[in-house]
Write an enzyme that holds these catalytic residues in place. Sequence first.
Site, short mmCIF file in Angstrom:
data_model
loop_
_atom_site.label_atom_id
_atom_site.label_comp_id
_atom_site.label_asym_id
_atom_site.label_seq_id
_atom_site.Cartn_x
_atom_site.Cartn_y
_atom_site.Cartn_z
N ARG A 127 54.62 -11.63 83.30
CA ARG A 127 53.69 -12.07 84.57
C ARG A 127 53.17 -10.64 85.25
O ARG A 127 52.02 -10.50 84.69
CB ARG A 127 54.56 -12.82 85.75
CG ARG A 127 53.54 -13.37 86.54
CD ARG A 127 53.07 -12.60 87.76
NE ARG A 127 54.21 -12.08 88.37
CZ ARG A 127 53.73 -10.90 89.40
NH1 ARG A 127 52.78 -10.55 89.35
NH2 ARG A 127 54.98 -10.43 90.08
N ASP A 128 53.76 -9.88 85.93
CA ASP A 128 53.41 -8.63 86.35
C ASP A 128 52.87 -7.62 85.42
O ASP A 128 51.93 -7.15 85.38
CB ASP A 128 54.49 -8.08 87.13
CG ASP A 128 54.08 -7.15 88.25
OD1 ASP A 128 52.77 -6.74 88.25
OD2 ASP A 128 54.72 -6.83 89.23
N HIS A 164 61.70 -5.31 94.37
CA HIS A 164 60.58 -5.33 93.34
C HIS A 164 59.95 -3.91 93.29
O HIS A 164 59.07 -3.75 94.21
CB HIS A 164 59.75 -6.46 93.54
CG HIS A 164 58.47 -6.69 92.59
ND1 HIS A 164 58.15 -7.48 91.84
CD2 HIS A 164 57.46 -5.60 92.51
CE1 HIS A 164 57.24 -7.21 91.03
NE2 HIS A 164 56.56 -6.15 91.56
N HIS A 168 57.77 -0.57 91.95
CA HIS A 168 56.93 0.05 90.86
C HIS A 168 57.35 1.43 90.82
O HIS A 168 57.43 2.02 91.90
CB HIS A 168 55.52 -0.39 91.25
CG HIS A 168 55.14 -1.63 91.02
ND1 HIS A 168 54.44 -2.06 89.89
CD2 HIS A 168 55.13 -2.71 91.58
CE1 HIS A 168 54.49 -3.38 89.85
NE2 HIS A 168 54.72 -3.83 91.03
N CYS A 198 49.71 -4.54 90.04
CA CYS A 198 48.62 -5.56 90.47
C CYS A 198 47.40 -5.03 90.28
O CYS A 198 47.03 -4.12 90.87
CB CYS A 198 48.90 -5.87 91.92
SG CYS A 198 47.72 -6.96 92.88
N ASN A 249 56.11 -1.73 86.70
CA ASN A 249 57.23 -1.85 87.25
C ASN A 249 58.37 -0.81 86.50
O ASN A 249 58.13 -0.46 85.65
CB ASN A 249 57.78 -3.25 87.13
CG ASN A 249 57.08 -4.24 87.71
OD1 ASN A 249 55.95 -4.60 87.27
ND2 ASN A 249 57.31 -4.59 88.84
#
Length: 316
Positions: free
Chosen positions: A18-19, A210, A212, A243, A252
């Site tokens: 996803r990310d 979460h 990064h 993002c 991440n």
Amino acid sequence: MNRMVLPKQVRLCEVSTRDGFQAEEKWIATDDKVRLIHLLQASGISSMEVTSFVHPLAIPQLKDAEEVVERVRDLPGIALRALVPNVRGAARAARVGIKEVKCILSASDAHSLANTNCTVDEALVKVRSIAEFAAKNGIKASGSLSVAFGCPYEGNVPLVQVKRLIRAYMELGIREITLADTTGMANPKQVFAYFDELKTLFPDAVFSAHFHNTRGLAQANVLAALQQGITEFDSSAAGLGGCPYAPGASGNVATEDLAYLFSETGIETGIDLEKLLQASAEMKKVVGHDGGSFLLQAGIPKKHERPTRQIKGKQV
Ligand SMILES: CC(C)(COP(=O)([O-])OP(=O)([O-])OC[C@H]1O[C@@H](n2cnc3c(N)ncnc32)[C@H](O)[C@@H]1OP(=O)([O-])[O-])[C@@H](O)C(=O)NCCC(=O)NCCSC(=O)C[C@@](C)(O)CC(=O)[O-]
């Protein structure tokens, strides 16, 4: 003697598909996505944010969300969740059998507008609809809070704003909340202080983090969060991520780097590091690059043969 206090076990939620994929311009074939999810599941990953149900023009790479989910939803031993920005996304996710949706919320208007075309308060109205939809349809809703530690547009994000949005999530019955450091602006002292205060203020919330690794502080931030009893972290194989609507966003923290940290410090993750590293290497091959993974570079430590040299005709 004082000892470092560490938990026995942590849970990693894998967000690479996803990310990790969302900002990749080159199309990643659906077959490759499905194959990589299988490899990650086989390495012991037990929780995964598998895709997002957002507007296909906002994130073209994830326009195959339905097909990906349909092809992996029966994998055993892995809980799948999907990111959704609104009730339309939640309904799409539910239709293909997703049992947990993660809401998108930013702590700053500037990031919220760039990311989801609405202010924070408008986004909260969408979160309310998602929460109602989830309750009616027997699925779980959890929440993310982007730019919680700093915003690339607005700079400092006041903690009072973070508290307001956590309270808003809680009032909607959303107790599992992830604080996200979208562009790597957090530092360990801040992470420690934030979780200290937030855990006291919201004892019923279940927080996760979460991070990064934009400025190399992600692992230090994880350690700071661990010291506050946080035991759930998002991470991404091969360190991919970012993002596309946050300037300067990069990968991440790599799942293999965290799994290595935890394995070296005796914290259980349920992950087979060798298999995970193979999955991450495959991820890098498919995408064509990694996002900054130390373990992919250095490998798991092994004993090397001592080099032999000749000095003055003698083998040493
Ligand atoms: C939120 C919107 C949809 C608003 O976009 P909008 O244009 O304001 O949407 P709208 O509600 O006005 O609707 C416009 C059209 O889009 C359709 N639409 C509306 N919703 C959907 C949907 N879910 N799926 C498919 N279609 C949708 C809707 O049906 C309508 O279609 P029309 O009637 O014109 O034919 C858009 O801006 C969007 O999709 N943004 C997502 C951006 C994104 O995915 N960003 C990355 C994820 S967040 C992130 O990475 C941060 C995180 C979580 O990792 C943590 C961190 O590190 O910070």
